[in-house]
Design a protein around this motif. Structure first.
Motif, PDB file in Angstrom:
ATOM      1  N   ALA A 187       0.835  -1.194   0.000  1.00  0.00           N
ATOM      2  CA  ALA A 187       0.000   0.000   0.000  1.00  0.00           C
ATOM      3  C   ALA A 187       0.874   1.250   0.000  1.00  0.00           C
ATOM      4  CB  ALA A 187      -0.926  -0.004   1.212  1.00  0.00           C
ATOM      5  N   VAL A 188       0.236   2.377  -0.305  1.00  0.00           N
ATOM      6  CA  VAL A 188       0.915   3.677  -0.341  1.00  0.00           C
ATOM      7  C   VAL A 188       0.132   4.639   0.547  1.00  0.00           C
ATOM      8  CG1 VAL A 188       1.524   5.653  -1.797  1.00  0.00           C
ATOM      9  CG2 VAL A 188       1.802   3.317  -2.667  1.00  0.00           C
ATOM     10  N   PHE A 189       0.826   5.364   1.434  1.00  0.00           N
ATOM     11  CA  PHE A 189       0.161   6.437   2.170  1.00  0.00           C
ATOM     12  C   PHE A 189      -0.139   7.564   1.193  1.00  0.00           C
ATOM     13  CE2 PHE A 189       1.591   4.770   6.374  1.00  0.00           C
ATOM     14  CZ  PHE A 189       0.388   4.917   7.036  1.00  0.00           C
ATOM     15  N   LYS A 190      -1.404   7.986   1.141  1.00  0.00           N
ATOM     16  CA  LYS A 190      -1.808   8.867   0.050  1.00  0.00           C
ATOM     17  C   LYS A 190      -1.278  10.290   0.197  1.00  0.00           C
ATOM     18  CE  LYS A 190      -6.455  10.241   1.637  1.00  0.00           C
ATOM     19  NZ  LYS A 190      -7.899  10.075   1.351  1.00  0.00           N
ATOM     20  N   ASN A 191      -0.825  10.700   1.386  1.00  0.00           N
ATOM     21  CA  ASN A 191      -0.260  12.038   1.496  1.00  0.00           C
ATOM     22  C   ASN A 191       1.268  12.027   1.449  1.00  0.00           C
ATOM     23  OD1 ASN A 191       0.300  11.064   4.052  1.00  0.00           O
ATOM     24  ND2 ASN A 191      -0.362  12.914   5.127  1.00  0.00           N
ATOM     25  N   SER A 192       1.845  10.949   0.963  1.00  0.00           N
ATOM     26  CA  SER A 192       3.279  10.932   0.680  1.00  0.00           C
ATOM     27  C   SER A 192       3.599  12.058  -0.289  1.00  0.00           C
ATOM     28  CB  SER A 192       3.664   9.588   0.045  1.00  0.00           C
ATOM     29  OG  SER A 192       4.915   9.682  -0.603  1.00  0.00           O
ATOM     30  N   HIS A 193       4.739  12.705  -0.103  1.00  0.00           N
ATOM     31  CA  HIS A 193       5.175  13.745  -1.031  1.00  0.00           C
ATOM     32  C   HIS A 193       5.807  13.162  -2.284  1.00  0.00           C
ATOM     33  CE1 HIS A 193       5.306  17.256   2.089  1.00  0.00           C
ATOM     34  NE2 HIS A 193       4.149  16.627   2.051  1.00  0.00           N
ATOM     35  N   ASN A 194       5.835  11.848  -2.363  1.00  0.00           N
ATOM     36  CA  ASN A 194       6.413  11.204  -3.541  1.00  0.00           C
ATOM     37  C   ASN A 194       5.517  10.049  -3.986  1.00  0.00           C
ATOM     38  OD1 ASN A 194       8.111  10.493  -5.605  1.00  0.00           O
ATOM     39  ND2 ASN A 194       9.832   9.875  -4.305  1.00  0.00           N
ATOM     40  N   VAL A 195       4.244  10.368  -4.210  1.00  0.00           N
ATOM     41  CA  VAL A 195       3.298   9.340  -4.643  1.00  0.00           C
ATOM     42  C   VAL A 195       3.731   8.737  -5.980  1.00  0.00           C
ATOM     43  CG1 VAL A 195       0.919   8.913  -5.404  1.00  0.00           C
ATOM     44  CG2 VAL A 195       1.348  10.261  -3.340  1.00  0.00           C
ATOM     45  N   ASP A 196       4.289   9.568  -6.847  1.00  0.00           N
ATOM     46  CA  ASP A 196       4.728   9.065  -8.148  1.00  0.00           C
ATOM     47  C   ASP A 196       5.826   8.011  -7.967  1.00  0.00           C
ATOM     48  OD1 ASP A 196       4.841   9.239 -11.156  1.00  0.00           O
ATOM     49  OD2 ASP A 196       6.904   9.862 -10.698  1.00  0.00           O
ATOM     50  N   GLY A 197       6.822   8.314  -7.129  1.00  0.00           N
ATOM     51  CA  GLY A 197       7.886   7.352  -6.881  1.00  0.00           C
ATOM     52  C   GLY A 197       7.370   6.112  -6.174  1.00  0.00           C
ATOM     53  N   ALA A 198       6.430   6.296  -5.225  1.00  0.00           N
ATOM     54  CA  ALA A 198       5.856   5.158  -4.509  1.00  0.00           C
ATOM     55  C   ALA A 198       5.101   4.244  -5.467  1.00  0.00           C
ATOM     56  CB  ALA A 198       4.928   5.663  -3.407  1.00  0.00           C
ATOM     57  N   THR A 199       4.381   4.834  -6.404  1.00  0.00           N
ATOM     58  CA  THR A 199       3.643   4.031  -7.387  1.00  0.00           C
ATOM     59  C   THR A 199       4.610   3.259  -8.279  1.00  0.00           C
ATOM     60  OG1 THR A 199       1.874   5.691  -7.366  1.00  0.00           O
ATOM     61  CG2 THR A 199       1.883   4.113  -9.183  1.00  0.00           C
ATOM     62  N   LYS A 200       5.717   3.912  -8.657  1.00  0.00           N
ATOM     63  CA  LYS A 200       6.735   3.204  -9.441  1.00  0.00           C
ATOM     64  C   LYS A 200       7.292   2.007  -8.665  1.00  0.00           C
ATOM     65  CE  LYS A 200       8.277   7.146 -12.226  1.00  0.00           C
ATOM     66  NZ  LYS A 200       9.365   8.134 -12.461  1.00  0.00           N
ATOM     67  N   PHE A 201       7.439   2.182  -7.352  1.00  0.00           N
ATOM     68  CA  PHE A 201       7.963   1.083  -6.538  1.00  0.00           C
ATOM     69  C   PHE A 201       6.962  -0.070  -6.477  1.00  0.00           C
ATOM     70  CE2 PHE A 201       8.830  -0.793  -2.239  1.00  0.00           C
ATOM     71  CZ  PHE A 201      10.031  -1.393  -2.590  1.00  0.00           C
ATOM     72  N   VAL A 202       5.679   0.246  -6.327  1.00  0.00           N
ATOM     73  CA  VAL A 202       4.652  -0.802  -6.338  1.00  0.00           C
ATOM     74  C   VAL A 202       4.661  -1.528  -7.685  1.00  0.00           C
ATOM     75  CG1 VAL A 202       2.174  -1.264  -6.218  1.00  0.00           C
ATOM     76  CG2 VAL A 202       3.213   0.353  -4.624  1.00  0.00           C
ATOM     77  N   LYS A 203       4.812  -0.762  -8.765  1.00  0.00           N
ATOM     78  CA  LYS A 203       4.885  -1.383 -10.099  1.00  0.00           C
ATOM     79  C   LYS A 203       6.073  -2.334 -10.181  1.00  0.00           C
ATOM     80  CE  LYS A 203       5.204  -0.317 -15.044  1.00  0.00           C
ATOM     81  NZ  LYS A 203       5.295   0.757 -16.064  1.00  0.00           N
ATOM     82  N   PHE A 204       7.212  -1.924  -9.632  1.00  0.00           N
ATOM     83  CA  PHE A 204       8.404  -2.762  -9.635  1.00  0.00           C
ATOM     84  C   PHE A 204       8.177  -4.036  -8.826  1.00  0.00           C
ATOM     85  CE2 PHE A 204      12.269  -3.955  -7.265  1.00  0.00           C
ATOM     86  CZ  PHE A 204      13.115  -4.285  -8.316  1.00  0.00           C
ATOM     87  N   MET A 205       7.636  -3.888  -7.620  1.00  0.00           N
ATOM     88  CA  MET A 205       7.465  -5.044  -6.732  1.00  0.00           C
ATOM     89  C   MET A 205       6.434  -6.038  -7.265  1.00  0.00           C
ATOM     90  SD  MET A 205       9.578  -4.806  -4.102  1.00  0.00           S
ATOM     91  CE  MET A 205       8.918  -5.512  -2.583  1.00  0.00           C
ATOM     92  N   THR A 206       5.501  -5.558  -8.070  1.00  0.00           N
ATOM     93  CA  THR A 206       4.473  -6.450  -8.611  1.00  0.00           C
ATOM     94  C   THR A 206       4.711  -6.780 -10.085  1.00  0.00           C
ATOM     95  OG1 THR A 206       3.015  -4.564  -9.128  1.00  0.00           O
ATOM     96  CG2 THR A 206       2.726  -5.644  -6.979  1.00  0.00           C
ATOM     97  N   SER A 207       5.883  -6.428 -10.602  1.00  0.00           N
ATOM     98  CA  SER A 207       6.218  -6.803 -11.973  1.00  0.00           C
ATOM     99  C   SER A 207       6.378  -8.313 -12.068  1.00  0.00           C
ATOM    100  CB  SER A 207       7.504  -6.108 -12.416  1.00  0.00           C
ATOM    101  OG  SER A 207       8.606  -6.578 -11.653  1.00  0.00           O
ATOM    102  N   ASP A 208       6.187  -8.861 -13.256  1.00  0.00           N
ATOM    103  CA  ASP A 208       6.294 -10.313 -13.425  1.00  0.00           C
ATOM    104  C   ASP A 208       7.635 -10.834 -12.930  1.00  0.00           C
ATOM    105  OD1 ASP A 208       3.848 -10.015 -14.616  1.00  0.00           O
ATOM    106  OD2 ASP A 208       4.506 -10.572 -16.637  1.00  0.00           O
ATOM    107  N   ALA A 209       8.713 -10.159 -13.330  1.00  0.00           N
ATOM    108  CA  ALA A 209      10.055 -10.633 -12.982  1.00  0.00           C
ATOM    109  C   ALA A 209      10.284 -10.581 -11.475  1.00  0.00           C
ATOM    110  CB  ALA A 209      11.108  -9.799 -13.704  1.00  0.00           C
TER     111      ALA A 209
END
Length: 438
Positions: free
Chosen positions: A324-346
């Motif tokens: 999950a991501v805390f929605k008032n993070s000042h880096n939501v874009d970076g946090a979303t990229k991290f979630v994408k990385f962690m849930t990537s197929d590889a």
């Protein structure tokens, strides 16, 4: 939700959190005031046999992410005994991580705080789409009909682990498929001087997972269709009594296990002290404790009769970890990229291989790396005979109140006090009185 987790905090704490976070909560910045947008903080749950093992698994992957994106991830592995309390404190204080792991059973409760980033269609599109994830895992990401509060990361299911040598010595040729068979096998095992079934009677979360399954097998639910607690209906009372009676009446769970807490039953099983264990995706934990894969077998958790399946033949909760991501993070874009990385197929293949869990991402789950016999049991369970715990806002209070009631009933059994239908109902009535008003 990982079964090594200790009890969730109580209703008062959650009530405060709900009141304090009506407008959201979370990290005050991308990793704390003064940190660069090129930095994220990540609270990982303790998935391995130790925090050191988790760091060994995760640090190379975080370095890989930094190399790909330029974003550094500050890792903290939080023990299950502390994780929910830490999260709730973060939602009220505004001082928390950017990204965090949560037990999937907490999704609806944490969703109700308003602190987590909702995963609407746009946010899911940023990580490749919602349809990448298996349905059973998505079922434990928040209240049905609302945008999920988190994204599936690791999937798990309960199974019956059994010691092959102890079974052979007792003349048992196959694992039990029903509870009656397990009790009958238990007599043969005890005749050979061995303990039968490990349990963690003082582990509130383990208790709730098991009695939830027994309730499903009694065709019962702890909540009504409109979300009201219904802990004292006769089917629920009978389900809880059947589980506690494995110690109180059937004598297959040792009385000493009433005091067992986090991970103690796994240790006993790994050391050959007990013949059977009900656990979530236990292979990595058993390996870390020195037990060879050849020493044990894995089978579906027993049911009342017949074979596991939907409805009353449910034999596991849908266990797992969400990110999950805390929605008032000042880096939501970076946090979303991290979630994408962690849930990537590889990455799903790397992480779930390390933890011997099942990827909730369809393409990764289909990989041949997850086609072992033990994984076949877990995958089949998740696909055909597992059910999500109630996705209601008061779920964490439910875990605490009912899990504690079961703990007290095990203590009664261990002390030689009678466990009756009336005493079970009284404990559950007390638990229901502790639930917050609708």
């Amino acid at each position: 939700m990982r079964s090594i987790r200790a009890a969730a905090v109580g209703a008062v704490t959650m009530s405060l959190a709900l009141a304090a976070t009506a407008c959201g909560g979370g990290s005050s910045s991308g990793g704390g005031s003064g940190d660069s947008p090129k930095t994220l903080t990540y609270w990982a749950s303790n998935q391995g046999a130790s925090i050191a093992i988790d760091k060994k698994v995760l640090q190379p992957e975080l370095a890989k992410f930094q190399k790909q994106t330029g974003i550094k991830v500050k890792l903290e592995v939080v023990p299950w005994s502390d994780l929910l309390n830490r999260i709730l404190t973060a939602t009220t204080s505004g001082q928390g991580p950017d990204v965090l792991n949560i037990g999937n059973t907490w999704s609806a409760s944490l969703q109700a705080t308003g602190a987590l980033l909702p995963w609407d269609g746009e946010n899911f599109a940023r990580i490749g789409g919602k349809d990448r994830f298996v349905d059973s895992a998505l079922g434990s990401t928040g209240v049905r009909g609302k945008d999920p509060a988190a994204v599936p990361l690791y999937s798990m299911a309960y199974a019956l682990y059994y010691n092959k040598q102890i079974f052979a010595d007792a003349g048992i040729s196959k694992p039990p498929a029903t509870w009656d068979e397990l009790i009958a096998d238990g007599r043969k095992i005890k005749a050979k001087g061995k303990s039968v079934l490990g349990a963690e009677g003082a582990n509130v979360s383990e208790n709730i997972h098991h009695v939830f399954v027994f309730a499903k097998q009694h065709d019962a639910d702890f909540f009504t269709a409109d979300g009201r607690p219904d802990f004292t209906n006769p089917e629920v009372v009978g389900a809880v009594k059947q589980y506690v009676d494995l110690m109180a009446e059937d004598k297959v769970i040792p009385t000493g296990d009433a005091e067992y807490a986090q991970n103690q039953s796994v240790s006993d099983f790994a050391k050959g002290k007990q013949a059977m264990l009900l656990w979530q995706s236990a292979a990595s934990n058993l390996k870390a404790q020195g037990m060879s894969e050849n020493a044990y077998g894995i089978a579906p958790v027993p049911v009342q009769s017949g074979t596991p399946g939907t409805g009353a033949q449910t034999n596991s909760m849908v266990a797992g970890i969400n990110i999950a991501v805390f929605k008032n993070s000042h880096n939501v874009d970076g946090a979303t990229k991290f979630v994408k990385f962690m849930t990537s197929d590889a990455e799903q293949k790397v992480l779930n291989t390390a933890y011997t869990t099942i990827p909730p991402v369809k393409a990764a789950q289909a990989d041949t790396a997850f086609n072992s016999p033990s994984n076949a049991v877990l995958k089949s369970t998740l696909a055909t005979s597992a059910a999500p715990l109630p996705q209601v806002a008061s779920e964490s209070q439910f875990e605490t109140a009912v899990g504690t009631a079961v703990k007290d009933l095990f203590a009664d059994a261990a002390a030689g006090r009678a466990v009756t239908t009336d005493s079970v109902r009284a404990r559950l009535e007390k638990a229901q009185q502790q639930m917050p008003a609708a």
